[in-house]
Design an enzyme around this catalytic site. Structure first.
Site, PDB file in Angstrom:
ATOM      1  N   LYS A  16       0.832  -1.209   0.000  1.00 22.90           N
ATOM      2  CA  LYS A  16       0.000   0.000   0.000  1.00 22.90           C
ATOM      3  C   LYS A  16       0.874   1.269   0.000  1.00 22.90           C
ATOM      4  O   LYS A  16       1.978   1.257   0.542  1.00 22.90           O
ATOM      5  CB  LYS A  16      -0.839  -0.042   1.281  1.00 22.90           C
ATOM      6  CG  LYS A  16      -1.767   1.115   1.474  1.00 22.90           C
ATOM      7  CD  LYS A  16      -2.406   0.990   2.850  1.00 22.90           C
ATOM      8  CE  LYS A  16      -3.229   2.218   3.169  1.00 22.90           C
ATOM      9  NZ  LYS A  16      -2.444   3.456   3.202  1.00 22.90           N
ATOM     10  N   LYS A  21       7.614   0.809   1.749  1.00 20.39           N
ATOM     11  CA  LYS A  21       8.297   0.002   0.714  1.00 20.39           C
ATOM     12  C   LYS A  21       9.711   0.517   0.449  1.00 20.39           C
ATOM     13  O   LYS A  21      10.667  -0.246   0.465  1.00 20.39           O
ATOM     14  CB  LYS A  21       7.522   0.040  -0.621  1.00 20.39           C
ATOM     15  CG  LYS A  21       6.161  -0.582  -0.576  1.00 20.39           C
ATOM     16  CD  LYS A  21       5.462  -0.459  -1.917  1.00 20.39           C
ATOM     17  CE  LYS A  21       5.152   0.978  -2.310  1.00 20.39           C
ATOM     18  NZ  LYS A  21       4.176   1.630  -1.441  1.00 20.39           N
ATOM     19  N   LYS A  47       7.143   8.850  -8.735  1.00 15.79           N
ATOM     20  CA  LYS A  47       7.708   9.852  -7.805  1.00 15.79           C
ATOM     21  C   LYS A  47       9.235   9.823  -7.815  1.00 15.79           C
ATOM     22  O   LYS A  47       9.873  10.779  -7.410  1.00 15.79           O
ATOM     23  CB  LYS A  47       7.254   9.568  -6.370  1.00 15.79           C
ATOM     24  CG  LYS A  47       5.800   9.881  -6.084  1.00 15.79           C
ATOM     25  CD  LYS A  47       5.518  10.021  -4.579  1.00 15.79           C
ATOM     26  CE  LYS A  47       5.930   8.853  -3.708  1.00 15.79           C
ATOM     27  NZ  LYS A  47       5.400   7.527  -4.055  1.00 15.79           N
ATOM     28  N   ASP A 133      -0.721   0.214  -4.346  1.00 18.81           N
ATOM     29  CA  ASP A 133      -1.719  -0.828  -4.576  1.00 18.81           C
ATOM     30  C   ASP A 133      -1.689  -1.225  -6.053  1.00 18.81           C
ATOM     31  O   ASP A 133      -1.351  -0.416  -6.899  1.00 18.81           O
ATOM     32  CB  ASP A 133      -3.121  -0.298  -4.273  1.00 18.81           C
ATOM     33  CG  ASP A 133      -3.195   0.393  -2.927  1.00 18.81           C
ATOM     34  OD1 ASP A 133      -4.115   0.089  -2.181  1.00 18.81           O
ATOM     35  OD2 ASP A 133      -2.336   1.257  -2.648  1.00 18.81           O
TER      36      ASP A 133
HETATM   37  N1  LIG Z   1       9.748   0.977  10.479  1.00 15.17           N
HETATM   38  C1  LIG Z   1       9.613   2.304  10.359  1.00 15.17           C
HETATM   39  N2  LIG Z   1       9.844   3.121  11.423  1.00 15.17           N
HETATM   40  C2  LIG Z   1       9.697   4.460  11.318  1.00 15.17           C
HETATM   41  N3  LIG Z   1       9.354   5.082  10.185  1.00 15.17           N
HETATM   42  C3  LIG Z   1       9.110   4.323   9.093  1.00 15.17           C
HETATM   43  C4  LIG Z   1       9.231   2.910   9.114  1.00 15.17           C
HETATM   44  N4  LIG Z   1       8.943   2.433   7.870  1.00 15.17           N
HETATM   45  C5  LIG Z   1       8.647   3.518   7.113  1.00 15.17           C
HETATM   46  N5  LIG Z   1       8.739   4.659   7.846  1.00 15.17           N
HETATM   47  C6  LIG Z   1       8.489   6.042   7.381  1.00 15.17           C
HETATM   48  O1  LIG Z   1       7.254   6.095   6.728  1.00 15.17           O
HETATM   49  C7  LIG Z   1       7.315   7.011   5.646  1.00 15.17           C
HETATM   50  C8  LIG Z   1       6.847   6.331   4.364  1.00 15.17           C
HETATM   51  O2  LIG Z   1       7.794   5.330   4.031  1.00 15.17           O
HETATM   52  P1  LIG Z   1       8.187   4.989   2.529  1.00 15.17           P
HETATM   53  O3  LIG Z   1       8.450   6.214   1.736  1.00 15.17           O
HETATM   54  O4  LIG Z   1       9.253   3.955   2.625  1.00 15.17           O
HETATM   55  O5  LIG Z   1       6.821   4.332   2.055  1.00 15.17           O
HETATM   56  P2  LIG Z   1       6.437   3.822   0.588  1.00 15.17           P
HETATM   57  O6  LIG Z   1       5.579   2.631   0.779  1.00 15.17           O
HETATM   58  O7  LIG Z   1       7.647   3.683  -0.249  1.00 15.17           O
HETATM   59  O8  LIG Z   1       5.564   5.056   0.083  1.00 15.17           O
HETATM   60  P3  LIG Z   1       5.068   5.332  -1.410  1.00 15.17           P
HETATM   61  O9  LIG Z   1       3.906   4.438  -1.647  1.00 15.17           O
HETATM   62  O10 LIG Z   1       4.687   6.783  -1.351  1.00 15.17           O
HETATM   63  O11 LIG Z   1       6.216   5.055  -2.331  1.00 15.17           O
HETATM   64  C9  LIG Z   1       8.745   7.516   5.559  1.00 15.17           C
HETATM   65  O12 LIG Z   1       8.841   8.789   6.128  1.00 15.17           O
HETATM   66  C10 LIG Z   1       9.530   6.481   6.370  1.00 15.17           C
HETATM   67  O13 LIG Z   1      10.662   7.015   7.002  1.00 15.17           O
HETATM   68 MG   LIG Z   2       8.138   4.532  -2.101  1.00 13.55          MG
END
Ligand SMILES: Nc1ncnc2c1ncn2[C@@H]1O[C@H](COP(=O)(O)OP(=O)(O)OP(=O)(O)O)[C@@H](O)[C@H]1O
Ligand SMILES: [Mg+2]
Length: 296
Positions: A16, A21, A47, A133
């Site tokens: 999600k 991720k 992005k 998703d």
């Molecule tokens: N285990 C964790 N502890 C603390 N913060 C976390 C953790 N995992 C992720 N985050 C924080 O949550 C936020 C979103 O994480 P991330 O960018 O990795 O998500 P994503 O799934 O890649 O998002 P997107 O779908 O937008 O690409 C970031 O600011 C990240 O630092």
């Molecule tokens: Mg991401």
């Protein structure tokens, strides 16, 4: 096949939006590089922010941007070296409002394959960090086109994250008979060791869908601090408990060979499953036992 005959392990990380991720993928890449592997992290999100904590918080030009600007691209111009020699690539996306981002992924992967980059760089791992998703068929490309062999999904115990994981499992199941990637397991992110039920919820979902939990990753301020300094936790806080958790994840993924077809829940099954957990959480938190039947 890499040039010395060894197999390249190609992994896709789904989940999600905002679930963690890119953070998890970058720490995984960093931990695998520290184990001595040659790793490429391939951001598949328009992005283009997958790899920035591998490069001190800096952003790199995307394959699609370079193609738009120049017409043709030498793949080496789209590959940037990050932490511990990790090769960083961002596929990028179409100009906003036009085109299909999934096609962008195909274009970017094709460019690298046509120029035999994976072999030339003698890679051990290519890790695809794929957008959110599976709402658009385009993002099923790394599964469908046989680009990745193993899929892992990042999910918390929140229902919407599990809902997205279940949708992903449907996609994997759909393409599993035609050479698509199979499921390695769930990476349980932001699952607190102190919670009475978070681990149980995600464990139960894994059992119900015939998969496994690869690692439980707690929410940690060390991740926040590392991200603010433009780095992975592996780089910024290698001695922290959180870095140990990511290293353990890398070790398990490195040892993992046997991905499987999951058994996703049908919408009514998922709803019933969620309702059961709603009752159980209430019972756990308050001692009160309530069922849907009792509310009628
Ligand atoms: N285990 C964790 N502890 C603390 N913060 C976390 C953790 N995992 C992720 N985050 C924080 O949550 C936020 C979103 O994480 P991330 O960018 O990795 O998500 P994503 O799934 O890649 O998002 P997107 O779908 O937008 O690409 C970031 O600011 C990240 O630092
Ligand atoms: Mg991401």
């Amino acid at each position: 096949m890499a040039k010395n005959g060894k197999a390249i392990k190609q992994i896709a990380i789904y989940g999600k939006g905002g679930i963690g991720k890119s953070t998890t993928t970058s720490n995984l890449s960093a931990a695998l590089a520290d184990l001595g592997y040659k790793v490429m992290q391939f951001g598949c999100d328009p992005k283009a922010d997958s790899t920035n904590t591998l490069r001190d918080g800096s952003y790199i030009p995307t394959v699609l941007e370079l193609l738009r600007d120049r017409g043709s691209v030498n793949a080496h111009d789209a590959i940037f070296v990050g932490y511990n020699g990790i090769y960083c690539v961002e596929a990028g996306g179409p100009a906003p409002g036009v085109g299909c981002a999934g096609r962008g992924i195909i274009t970017a992967v094709q460019l690298l394959k046509e120029q035999d980059i994976f072999e030339e760089l003698d890679l051990d791992y290519v890790i695809y960090d794929v957008l959110g998703d599976v709402v658009c068929g385009g993002f099923a490309v790394p599964i469908r086109e046989g680009i990745a062999q193993h899929v892992f999904t990042v999910s918390s115990s929140d229902f919407m994250a599990i809902y997205a994981a279940n949708n992903l499992f449907k996609g994997i199941q759909k393409y599993s008979n035609s050479g698509g990637a199979l499921l390695g397991g769930i990476i349980a992110n932001s699952v607190s060791p102190e919670s009475n039920y978070q681990r149980s919820i995600i464990d139960d979902f894994a059992a119900r869908t015939s998969t496994q939990i690869m690692q439980y990753i707690p929410r940690s301020v060390t991740v926040t601090q590392s991200e603010l300094s433009g780095k992975t936790t592996i780089e910024a806080a290698p001695d922290s408990a959180q870095a140990k958790v990511y290293r353990e994840l890398a070790r398990r993924i490195d040892e993992h060979v046997d991905s499987k077809t999951p058994t996703p829940l049908e919408p009514s099954q998922l709803r019933d499953w969620a309702a059961e957990w709603s009752d159980q959480i209430l019972a756990i938190e308050t001692g009160e036992v309530r069922t849907e039947a009792a509310n009628i």
